[in-house]
Design a protein around this motif. Sequence first.
Motif, mmCIF file in Angstrom:
data_model
loop_
_atom_site.group_PDB
_atom_site.id
_atom_site.type_symbol
_atom_site.label_atom_id
_atom_site.label_comp_id
_atom_site.label_asym_id
_atom_site.label_seq_id
_atom_site.Cartn_x
_atom_site.Cartn_y
_atom_site.Cartn_z
ATOM 1 N N ARG A 120 16.114 25.869 -7.362
ATOM 2 C CA ARG A 120 15.999 24.821 -8.388
ATOM 3 C C ARG A 120 17.250 23.956 -8.455
ATOM 4 O O ARG A 120 18.301 24.321 -7.976
ATOM 5 N N ARG A 121 17.101 22.833 -9.140
ATOM 6 C CA ARG A 121 18.242 21.990 -9.507
ATOM 7 C C ARG A 121 18.793 22.592 -10.795
ATOM 8 O O ARG A 121 18.195 22.426 -11.853
ATOM 9 N N SER A 122 19.893 23.332 -10.692
ATOM 10 C CA SER A 122 20.366 24.066 -11.867
ATOM 11 C C SER A 122 21.881 24.169 -11.979
ATOM 12 O O SER A 122 22.369 24.753 -12.933
ATOM 13 N N SER A 123 22.633 23.628 -11.038
ATOM 14 C CA SER A 123 24.090 23.810 -11.083
ATOM 15 C C SER A 123 24.797 22.542 -11.550
ATOM 16 O O SER A 123 24.222 21.472 -11.635
ATOM 17 N N ASN A 124 26.073 22.699 -11.829
ATOM 18 C CA ASN A 124 26.920 21.574 -12.233
ATOM 19 C C ASN A 124 27.648 20.970 -11.037
ATOM 20 O O ASN A 124 28.637 20.274 -11.207
ATOM 21 N N GLY A 125 27.184 21.237 -9.842
ATOM 22 C CA GLY A 125 27.778 20.645 -8.647
ATOM 23 C C GLY A 125 27.872 21.602 -7.473
ATOM 24 O O GLY A 125 27.931 21.181 -6.333
ATOM 25 N N CYS A 126 27.898 22.885 -7.753
ATOM 26 C CA CYS A 126 28.057 23.889 -6.701
ATOM 27 C C CYS A 126 26.727 24.230 -6.037
ATOM 28 O O CYS A 126 25.662 23.868 -6.509
ATOM 29 N N ILE A 127 26.835 24.972 -4.939
ATOM 30 C CA ILE A 127 25.680 25.526 -4.243
ATOM 31 C C ILE A 127 25.654 27.016 -4.574
ATOM 32 O O ILE A 127 26.626 27.724 -4.343
ATOM 33 N N GLY A 128 24.546 27.484 -5.148
ATOM 34 C CA GLY A 128 24.431 28.881 -5.550
ATOM 35 C C GLY A 128 23.497 29.653 -4.645
ATOM 36 O O GLY A 128 22.499 29.122 -4.160
ATOM 37 N N LEU A 129 23.827 30.919 -4.418
ATOM 38 C CA LEU A 129 23.003 31.828 -3.622
ATOM 39 C C LEU A 129 22.813 33.118 -4.404
ATOM 40 O O LEU A 129 23.586 33.417 -5.320
ATOM 41 N N TYR A 130 21.781 33.889 -4.034
ATOM 42 C CA TYR A 130 21.658 35.237 -4.574
ATOM 43 C C TYR A 130 22.943 35.986 -4.241
ATOM 44 O O TYR A 130 23.544 35.767 -3.181
ATOM 45 N N ASN A 131 23.385 36.910 -5.112
ATOM 46 C CA ASN A 131 24.621 37.652 -4.855
ATOM 47 C C ASN A 131 24.604 38.378 -3.512
ATOM 48 O O ASN A 131 25.591 38.347 -2.774
ATOM 49 N N GLU A 132 23.470 38.997 -3.156
ATOM 50 C CA GLU A 132 23.431 39.714 -1.875
ATOM 51 C C GLU A 132 23.555 38.754 -0.690
ATOM 52 O O GLU A 132 24.111 39.105 0.349
ATOM 53 N N HIS A 133 23.092 37.514 -0.851
ATOM 54 C CA HIS A 133 23.212 36.531 0.234
ATOM 55 C C HIS A 133 24.635 35.992 0.344
ATOM 56 O O HIS A 133 25.161 35.862 1.456
ATOM 57 N N ILE A 134 25.283 35.682 -0.780
ATOM 58 C CA ILE A 134 26.657 35.176 -0.693
ATOM 59 C C ILE A 134 27.577 36.270 -0.155
ATOM 60 O O ILE A 134 28.529 35.968 0.570
ATOM 61 N N GLU A 135 27.296 37.512 -0.446
ATOM 62 C CA GLU A 135 28.127 38.600 0.095
ATOM 63 C C GLU A 135 28.016 38.642 1.615
ATOM 64 O O GLU A 135 29.003 38.838 2.316
ATOM 65 N N GLU A 136 26.826 38.431 2.134
ATOM 66 C CA GLU A 136 26.616 38.387 3.582
ATOM 67 C C GLU A 136 27.329 37.177 4.194
ATOM 68 O O GLU A 136 28.041 37.301 5.190
ATOM 69 N N VAL A 137 27.139 35.991 3.601
ATOM 70 C CA VAL A 137 27.788 34.773 4.103
ATOM 71 C C VAL A 137 29.310 34.924 4.000
ATOM 72 O O VAL A 137 30.040 34.578 4.928
ATOM 73 N N PHE A 138 29.797 35.450 2.901
ATOM 74 C CA PHE A 138 31.230 35.661 2.663
ATOM 75 C C PHE A 138 31.844 36.503 3.783
ATOM 76 O O PHE A 138 32.885 36.152 4.334
ATOM 77 N N ASP A 139 31.186 37.611 4.120
ATOM 78 C CA ASP A 139 31.708 38.506 5.160
ATOM 79 C C ASP A 139 31.709 37.859 6.541
ATOM 80 O O ASP A 139 32.531 38.195 7.388
ATOM 81 N N ARG A 140 30.808 36.924 6.782
ATOM 82 C CA ARG A 140 30.663 36.296 8.103
ATOM 83 C C ARG A 140 31.382 34.952 8.210
ATOM 84 O O ARG A 140 31.318 34.317 9.251
ATOM 85 N N THR A 141 32.040 34.497 7.126
ATOM 86 C CA THR A 141 32.631 33.159 7.099
ATOM 87 C C THR A 141 34.141 33.212 6.996
ATOM 88 O O THR A 141 34.685 33.581 5.950
#
Length: 190
Positions: free
Chosen positions: A160-181
């Motif tokens: 959805r369009r729901s943030s104040n400017g950021c890109i949001g992900l499910y916590n389990e997805h950002i943890e995966e991206v975080f570890d690989r980035t």
Amino acid sequence: MQPKNKVSITRRTIMYGLASTAIFAPTILRAETSAPVRRNTSSFRTHRWEDHFETLGVGLILSDTASKVLQHWTQDGEMRLYPTSVPLSEDLTRLGYTEVVEKRKNPSWAPTPSMRERNPEWPARILGGDPANPLGTRALYLSWQYYRIHGTQDTRKIGRRSSNGCIGLYNEHIEEVFDRTPVGTQVKLI
């Protein structure tokens, strides 16, 4: 005595018939006139990294704000796709090239000056690990001030369009991206 095949019509049967017609008529009319619903997964558009970047470098992130999807490529070319939340409006959306300049586990959150102006009742700071923290469990800080790719505690925001400017992900997805980035990963928001 009435014959067995004769149907008895009473006021009660007429009332039941009219009531059922009134109840189901709007549903029938809506079904006939409504367009098919597109689900978020069917609206994902994938992109080729070569159309946006010259090289893979240490990895790439491409976030499509129209289809609400983030594509992440590692240095070896493996690509994964993640559903996202995107900014509420065009004026909160920043598009173009940036890069990951910092990574934080359980980041604390503070509203930006413009957020405080729009929402003076918001707290000045929320510590990392707090269930009310809108940054979730991980955050990738971009070279643009105040812009992040981060997790969210509120999973209803994804897609959805729901943030104040950021890109949001499910916590389990950002943890995966975080570890690989790694820091220095190229990012483009389109």
